[in-house]
Design an enzyme around this catalytic site. Structure first.
Site, PDB file in Angstrom:
ATOM      1  N   GLN A 117      37.712  56.281  52.858  1.00 46.74           N
ATOM      2  CA  GLN A 117      38.909  56.751  53.452  1.00 46.74           C
ATOM      3  C   GLN A 117      39.702  55.438  53.859  1.00 46.74           C
ATOM      4  O   GLN A 117      39.713  54.517  52.118  1.00 46.74           O
ATOM      5  CB  GLN A 117      38.485  57.456  55.110  1.00 46.74           C
ATOM      6  N   ASP A 170      41.417  57.255  48.884  1.00 45.45           N
ATOM      7  CA  ASP A 170      41.438  57.536  46.953  1.00 45.45           C
ATOM      8  C   ASP A 170      42.523  56.509  46.801  1.00 45.45           C
ATOM      9  O   ASP A 170      43.101  56.589  45.264  1.00 45.45           O
ATOM     10  CB  ASP A 170      41.831  59.012  46.638  1.00 45.45           C
ATOM     11  N   LYS A 177      38.763  52.576  45.579  1.00 45.79           N
ATOM     12  CA  LYS A 177      37.807  51.597  46.367  1.00 45.79           C
ATOM     13  C   LYS A 177      36.866  51.513  45.357  1.00 45.79           C
ATOM     14  O   LYS A 177      36.384  50.957  45.198  1.00 45.79           O
ATOM     15  CB  LYS A 177      37.483  52.210  47.982  1.00 45.79           C
ATOM     16  N   GLY A 216      35.042  60.588  47.752  1.00 43.20           N
ATOM     17  CA  GLY A 216      34.779  61.113  46.480  1.00 43.20           C
ATOM     18  C   GLY A 216      35.592  59.562  45.947  1.00 43.20           C
ATOM     19  O   GLY A 216      36.804  59.122  45.419  1.00 43.20           O
ATOM     20  N   HIS A 217      34.220  58.436  45.060  1.00 44.88           N
ATOM     21  CA  HIS A 217      35.094  57.019  44.114  1.00 44.88           C
ATOM     22  C   HIS A 217      34.552  58.177  43.006  1.00 44.88           C
ATOM     23  O   HIS A 217      33.513  57.511  42.915  1.00 44.88           O
ATOM     24  CB  HIS A 217      33.962  55.748  45.288  1.00 44.88           C
TER      25      HIS A 217
HETATM   26  P1  GDP Z   1      38.640  55.847  46.060  1.00 46.15           P
HETATM   27  O1  GDP Z   1      38.378  57.378  46.674  1.00 46.15           O
HETATM   28  O2  GDP Z   1      39.526  54.989  46.905  1.00 46.15           O
HETATM   29  O3  GDP Z   1      37.569  54.937  45.246  1.00 46.15           O
HETATM   30  O4  GDP Z   1      39.939  56.456  44.616  1.00 46.15           O
HETATM   31  P2  GDP Z   1      39.002  57.907  44.126  1.00 46.15           P
HETATM   32  O5  GDP Z   1      38.437  57.802  42.953  1.00 46.15           O
HETATM   33  O6  GDP Z   1      39.122  59.184  44.729  1.00 46.15           O
HETATM   34  O7  GDP Z   1      40.677  58.284  43.248  1.00 46.15           O
HETATM   35  C1  GDP Z   1      41.498  56.675  42.809  1.00 46.15           C
HETATM   36  C2  GDP Z   1      41.790  57.550  41.282  1.00 46.15           C
HETATM   37  O8  GDP Z   1      42.330  57.025  39.873  1.00 46.15           O
HETATM   38  C3  GDP Z   1      39.813  57.782  40.364  1.00 46.15           C
HETATM   39  O9  GDP Z   1      40.787  58.865  39.456  1.00 46.15           O
HETATM   40  C4  GDP Z   1      40.026  56.342  39.106  1.00 46.15           C
HETATM   41  O10 GDP Z   1      39.076  56.619  37.810  1.00 46.15           O
HETATM   42  C5  GDP Z   1      41.449  56.048  39.233  1.00 46.15           C
HETATM   43  N1  GDP Z   1      41.883  55.081  39.087  1.00 46.15           N
HETATM   44  C6  GDP Z   1      42.053  53.907  39.227  1.00 46.15           C
HETATM   45  N2  GDP Z   1      42.907  52.446  39.465  1.00 46.15           N
HETATM   46  C7  GDP Z   1      43.048  52.813  38.707  1.00 46.15           C
HETATM   47  C8  GDP Z   1      44.366  52.460  37.594  1.00 46.15           C
HETATM   48  O11 GDP Z   1      44.633  51.293  37.577  1.00 46.15           O
HETATM   49  N3  GDP Z   1      44.872  53.164  36.627  1.00 46.15           N
HETATM   50  C9  GDP Z   1      44.772  54.252  36.690  1.00 46.15           C
HETATM   51  N4  GDP Z   1      44.932  55.403  35.691  1.00 46.15           N
HETATM   52  N5  GDP Z   1      43.534  55.384  37.197  1.00 46.15           N
HETATM   53  C10 GDP Z   1      43.036  55.092  38.638  1.00 46.15           C
HETATM   54  P1  IMO Z   2      37.565  58.515  50.092  1.00 46.30           P
HETATM   55  O1  IMO Z   2      36.655  57.356  50.001  1.00 46.30           O
HETATM   56  C1  IMO Z   2      41.328  61.092  50.797  1.00 46.30           C
HETATM   57  C2  IMO Z   2      40.565  63.290  54.599  1.00 46.30           C
HETATM   58  C3  IMO Z   2      41.142  64.570  54.453  1.00 46.30           C
HETATM   59  C4  IMO Z   2      41.559  65.379  55.831  1.00 46.30           C
HETATM   60  C5  IMO Z   2      40.890  64.415  57.179  1.00 46.30           C
HETATM   61  C6  IMO Z   2      39.749  64.421  57.522  1.00 46.30           C
HETATM   62  O2  IMO Z   2      37.414  58.961  48.807  1.00 46.30           O
HETATM   63  O3  IMO Z   2      39.035  57.069  49.558  1.00 46.30           O
HETATM   64  P2  IMO Z   2      37.158  65.030  56.986  1.00 46.30           P
HETATM   65  O4  IMO Z   2      37.074  65.985  56.147  1.00 46.30           O
HETATM   66  O5  IMO Z   2      36.774  63.718  56.959  1.00 46.30           O
HETATM   67  O6  IMO Z   2      37.278  65.398  58.158  1.00 46.30           O
HETATM   68  O7  IMO Z   2      39.071  64.971  56.595  1.00 46.30           O
HETATM   69  O8  IMO Z   2      40.923  63.203  55.893  1.00 46.30           O
HETATM   70  N1  IMO Z   2      39.835  62.141  53.974  1.00 46.30           N
HETATM   71  C7  IMO Z   2      40.632  62.068  52.966  1.00 46.30           C
HETATM   72  N2  IMO Z   2      41.691  62.090  51.606  1.00 46.30           N
HETATM   73  N3  IMO Z   2      40.195  60.349  50.714  1.00 46.30           N
HETATM   74  C8  IMO Z   2      39.039  60.668  51.551  1.00 46.30           C
HETATM   75  O9  IMO Z   2      38.072  59.894  50.781  1.00 46.30           O
HETATM   76  C9  IMO Z   2      38.769  61.246  52.348  1.00 46.30           C
HETATM   77  N4  IMO Z   2      37.797  61.182  53.180  1.00 46.30           N
HETATM   78  C10 IMO Z   2      38.194  62.071  54.369  1.00 46.30           C
HETATM   79  O10 IMO Z   2      41.529  65.288  53.147  1.00 46.30           O
HETATM   80  O11 IMO Z   2      43.102  65.443  55.197  1.00 46.30           O
HETATM   81 MG    MG Z   3      38.563  59.541  46.774  1.00 47.35          MG
END
Ligand code: GDP
Ligand code: IMO
Ligand code: MG
Length: 427
Positions: A223, A14, A17, A41-42
């Site tokens: 991840q 999270d 990416k 979840g991207h």
């Molecule tokens: P990922 O799994 O690595 O793709 O990241 P996620 O999408 O799960 O979580 C990143 C969160 O931060 C999302 O809600 C994005 O919309 C938000 N986000 C990304 N870059 C920024 C930033 O520079 N500032 C803020 N405020 N939010 C951001």
């Molecule tokens: P993105 O790509 C954050 C965590 C779960 C748990 C562990 C194992 O959005 O960054 P799993 O279901 O993979 O067997 O769970 O890994 N986890 C993540 N945490 N971002 C993710 O993906 C994750 N994918 C798995 O919360 O701790």
């Molecule tokens: Mg994510």
């Protein structure tokens, strides 16, 4: 000229990416995901519109780009169909989306196995996403998994499904759970089998052809390194290889092909699920960061745990993923804090260490050693260059570079595509 960039999470996922894949995808020809499944979840924000992807690469919003789901992924066919249809309904084409015939499929019994394993582990549970990820990879490595090429072939699918359901039913029976019926699963999967077929090809060959055509390829990790099955905080990890090493096995290119590895890193730390998190904080500052950063999971909605930036973690990732550049994310979230801390070392058995202990019991004993920097009050969400950032924000970034030894190439100051500062050009 740069021909390929690998995007990897440097912390516990999270990090942002999805945002950076979409951003750099604009100049790429191809975007390829190489591991994980819909545990990811991207989030991508384009002109204020928010999109969440779980399986499909984050290059899909650029119509002309080729998007590839590599062999290292595990694909839930139901989630795949839903995600494709959702995109198509919003007007995004998936005509250039390709699924590897060698990827493994996640089926309903994997999800039940995931839940059962967590239940049996009790207070030692991993805190998985319950998407069946671990059991799908377990079947893969036990050599009883069902690959996409098997799944789309009626006879082979039926034959493999019969074997594997009988196998897993022993476990379900032993724990008094509902047993799976081969015929029922087979019939349920029919529509998804037909749907997926249209997207399947030998992506290893496709990538090789694209490489030979001098196309620019962006690899999107899911991840983060600390969730890596090899290098993460085992057993509190996922079941795949989110480090750059996973690109070679998960997409079928040789490791010598990789040029740049861009580590996506939050300007603080977060984690969902169980496991030690040395720089974790709670109280007012954690709540301030959680609310400003909307730190609730894209996949499960769980509140994310919050901590300070941890250079022990990033140095670990630098080593195991071969980071060449960093993209600092969510810097805007830190505006308004009087002080900002950076964890520089861990205190372990009275000694300051700068590496990550393998033994979880040792890690549990580690205490954070902090350096404190002055914060800044200004809203930075409209800054478009490094020089426009408040001086204290610049100092914070410079200190991160010093402590990690990796240059910061991108800085993100908001969720939108446009809120991205380029310090060094990546392509
Ligand atoms: P990922 O799994 O690595 O793709 O990241 P996620 O999408 O799960 O979580 C990143 C969160 O931060 C999302 O809600 C994005 O919309 C938000 N986000 C990304 N870059 C920024 C930033 O520079 N500032 C803020 N405020 N939010 C951001
Ligand atoms: P993105 O790509 C954050 C965590 C779960 C748990 C562990 C194992 O959005 O960054 P799993 O279901 O993979 O067997 O769970 O890994 N986890 C993540 N945490 N971002 C993710 O993906 C994750 N994918 C798995 O919360 O701790
Ligand atoms: Mg994510």
């Amino acid at each position: 000229m740069t021909k390929n960039i690998v995007i990897v999470g440097t912390q516990w996922g999270d990090e942002g990416k999805g945002k950076i894949t979409d951003y750099l995808g604009n100049e790429a020809d191809v975007v390829c995901r190489f591991q994980g499944g819909n545990n990811a979840g991207h989030t991508i924000v384009i002109d204020g519109n928010k999109f969440a992807l779980h399986l499909i690469p984050s290059g899909i919003f650029h119509e002309d780009k080729i998007n590839i789901m590599g062999n290292g992924m595990v694909i839930n066919p139901i989630a795949f169909k839903n995600e494709v249809l959702e995109l198509e309904n919003k007007g995004f084409s998936t005509k250039n989306l390709f699924v590897s015939s060698r990827a493994h499929v996640t089926l309903p019994y994997h999800i039940e196995l995931d839940k059962l394993q967590e239940e049996i582990k009790g207070d030692q549970n991993v805190g998985t996403t319950f998407k069946g990820i671990g059991p799908t990879y377990t079947d893969k490595y036990s050599r009883i998994g069902i690959r996409v090429c098997d799944f789309i072939n009626d006879d082979i699918f039926k034959q493999k499904l019969t074997f594997v359901i009988n196998w897993h039913n022993h476990i379900f029976k032993a724990y008094g759970k509902k047993l799976f019926d081969v015929e029922e699963v087979f019939i349920e999967m029919k529509e998804y089998q037909i749907f997926m077929k249209n997207y399947v090809c030998d992506t290893t060959k496709l990538i090789d052809d694209l490489k030979n055509d001098n196309k620019k390829i962006l690899f999107e990790g899911a991840q983060g390194a600390l969730l890596d099955i090899e290098q993460g905080t085992y057993p509190f990890v996922t079941s795949s290889t989110p480090t750059a090493a996973g690109v070679a096995t998960g997409s079928g290119v040789g490791p010598n092909y990789i040029e740049k590895v861009l580590g996506i890193v939050k300007s603080y730390s977060t984690r969902v699920g169980s496991g030690k998190f040395v720089s974790e904080i709670d109280g007012d500052i954690a709540n301030y960061i959680r609310e400003r950063g909307h730190e609730y999971g894209t996949t499960t909605g769980r509140a994310r745990r919050i901590g300070w930036f941890d250079t022990v973690v990033i140095n670990h990732t630098r080593r195991v993923s071969g980071l060449t550049d960093l993209s600092i994310m969510l810097l805007d979230v830190l505006s308004g804090l009087d002080e900002i801390k950076i964890c520089t070392h861990y205190l372990f058995k009275g000694e300051e260490i700068n590496y990550f202990p393998a033994l979880i019991d040792d890690l549990n004993e580690c205490l954070p050693v902090y350096e404190t920097l002055a914060g800044w009050q200004e809203d930075i969400t409209a800054c478009s260059s490094f020089d426009e950032l408040p001086l204290n924000a610049q100092k914070y970034l410079n200190r991160i570079e010093e402590l990690t030894g990796v240059s910061i190439s991108l800085i993100s100051v908001g969720p939108d595509r446009k809120q991205t500062i380029v310090k060094n050009k990546m392509w």
